[in-house]
Design a protein around this motif. Sequence first.
Motif, short mmCIF file in Angstrom:
data_model
loop_
_atom_site.label_atom_id
_atom_site.label_comp_id
_atom_site.label_asym_id
_atom_site.label_seq_id
_atom_site.Cartn_x
_atom_site.Cartn_y
_atom_site.Cartn_z
N GLY A 7 0.78 -1.23 0.00
CA GLY A 7 0.00 0.00 0.00
C GLY A 7 0.81 1.28 0.00
O GLY A 7 0.26 2.36 -0.17
N THR A 10 1.11 -7.98 -6.39
CA THR A 10 0.14 -6.92 -6.13
C THR A 10 -1.21 -7.29 -6.73
O THR A 10 -1.29 -8.14 -7.61
CB THR A 10 0.62 -5.57 -6.71
OG1 THR A 10 -0.27 -4.54 -6.30
CG2 THR A 10 0.68 -5.61 -8.23
N ASN A 11 -2.26 -6.62 -6.24
CA ASN A 11 -3.57 -6.71 -6.88
C ASN A 11 -4.09 -5.31 -7.20
O ASN A 11 -5.29 -5.08 -7.32
CB ASN A 11 -4.57 -7.46 -5.99
CG ASN A 11 -4.76 -6.79 -4.63
OD1 ASN A 11 -4.23 -5.69 -4.39
ND2 ASN A 11 -5.50 -7.43 -3.74
N ASP A 12 -3.14 -4.36 -7.33
CA ASP A 12 -3.48 -2.96 -7.53
C ASP A 12 -2.74 -2.43 -8.76
O ASP A 12 -1.51 -2.54 -8.86
CB ASP A 12 -3.09 -2.16 -6.29
CG ASP A 12 -3.41 -0.69 -6.43
OD1 ASP A 12 -4.55 -0.30 -6.10
OD2 ASP A 12 -2.52 0.08 -6.86
N ASP A 14 -2.18 0.66 -9.80
CA ASP A 14 -1.24 1.76 -9.54
C ASP A 14 0.08 1.24 -8.98
O ASP A 14 1.16 1.73 -9.35
CB ASP A 14 -1.85 2.78 -8.56
CG ASP A 14 -2.98 3.58 -9.20
OD1 ASP A 14 -2.95 3.76 -10.43
OD2 ASP A 14 -3.89 4.01 -8.46
N GLU A 15 -0.01 0.24 -8.10
CA GLU A 15 1.23 -0.37 -7.59
C GLU A 15 2.01 -1.04 -8.71
O GLU A 15 3.23 -0.92 -8.79
CB GLU A 15 0.89 -1.40 -6.50
CG GLU A 15 0.46 -0.81 -5.18
CD GLU A 15 0.36 -1.84 -4.08
OE1 GLU A 15 0.11 -1.44 -2.93
OE2 GLU A 15 0.54 -3.05 -4.34
N LYS A 75 -10.27 -8.29 -12.24
CA LYS A 75 -9.18 -7.48 -11.70
C LYS A 75 -7.89 -7.75 -12.47
O LYS A 75 -7.11 -6.83 -12.74
CB LYS A 75 -8.99 -7.77 -10.21
CG LYS A 75 -7.96 -6.86 -9.55
CD LYS A 75 -8.01 -6.95 -8.04
CE LYS A 75 -9.02 -5.99 -7.46
NZ LYS A 75 -8.89 -5.83 -6.00
#
Length: 314
Positions: A41, A69-71, A73-74, A116
């Motif tokens: 995060g 990651t699962n994001d 932006d990351e 996702k």
Amino acid sequence: MSITLLSSPLQGFTDFRFRNAFHHYFGGIDTFYAPYIRLNGKMIIKNSYQKDLQPENNTTLEVIPQVMTNDADEFLFVVKYIQSLGYTELNWNLGCPYPMVTKQGMGSGLICNPEKIDHILKRAHEETNVTVSMKMRLGYENAEEILDVFPILDRYPLKNVAIHARIGKQLYKGGVDLEAFQRCVENTKHKLYYNGDITSVTKYREMKERFPSIDHFMIGRGLIADPFLPSMIKNNTTEYPKERWKIFSEFHDTIYKQYDEALSGPTPIKMKMQGFWEYFSQSFSNPQKAFKKIKKANNPRAYQQAVREILNAK
């Protein structure tokens, strides 16, 4: 058909110190995958990740960074970081089976979420020019999950998909599911790499015969348990070098010295080497006895003595 051997990234084991020493003493691995970068995060690359990927620490190897990651932006943040170091490929970890990861919807816990996965891959391919490759399990709950993801993956120009032929819930228990891996071969346009339980030359030959179209094989725990394995596979032999234990001893002493210098105090180096010996011991005739000697060694001198006793018994 020539084959390519790859080192599976193992968190806590296959960092640049291990990779460089392994390459020097044993060889046989064409490409090493670095243990995953995880941001938790915060858009900050931890020092340990930075050190591991610094080009000056990886001058003699082909190394591919990996992200967990699962994001989106990351993911993009890590892309920019690795590209700033000169890397052109980022491997995405959808394989980690450990509950602390999967409960957060990462690693193999993300395979059940094709939407996702699609969102992250779409942004990666629209907003960057990085080459993306995948490291996956067959699923987390069941081996059908990956089949639902393939139509998504087939939309993108992925370099490859490396599949560990287990589901996440198994961790490393039970056997690999070769029927499920065969279904993967039949249901994607992407190049697949095989990963899982290549622990001997015989096991490798069985997998090569079972999957004749596969020419990339990834070795994980087997590479630490028997560091000679990749070069023996490449040389198509089951014979160890005459100076097997001398070479292993020099390799061991090299990584011990480097980790001892990098870690602070006797407890971290003890735990680090115990982790390695959980695998190293499997190369000895009595693994439990060898590992017990290591665990009983409570200080550096006792540890060195235990290692010498184990090797002198060969």
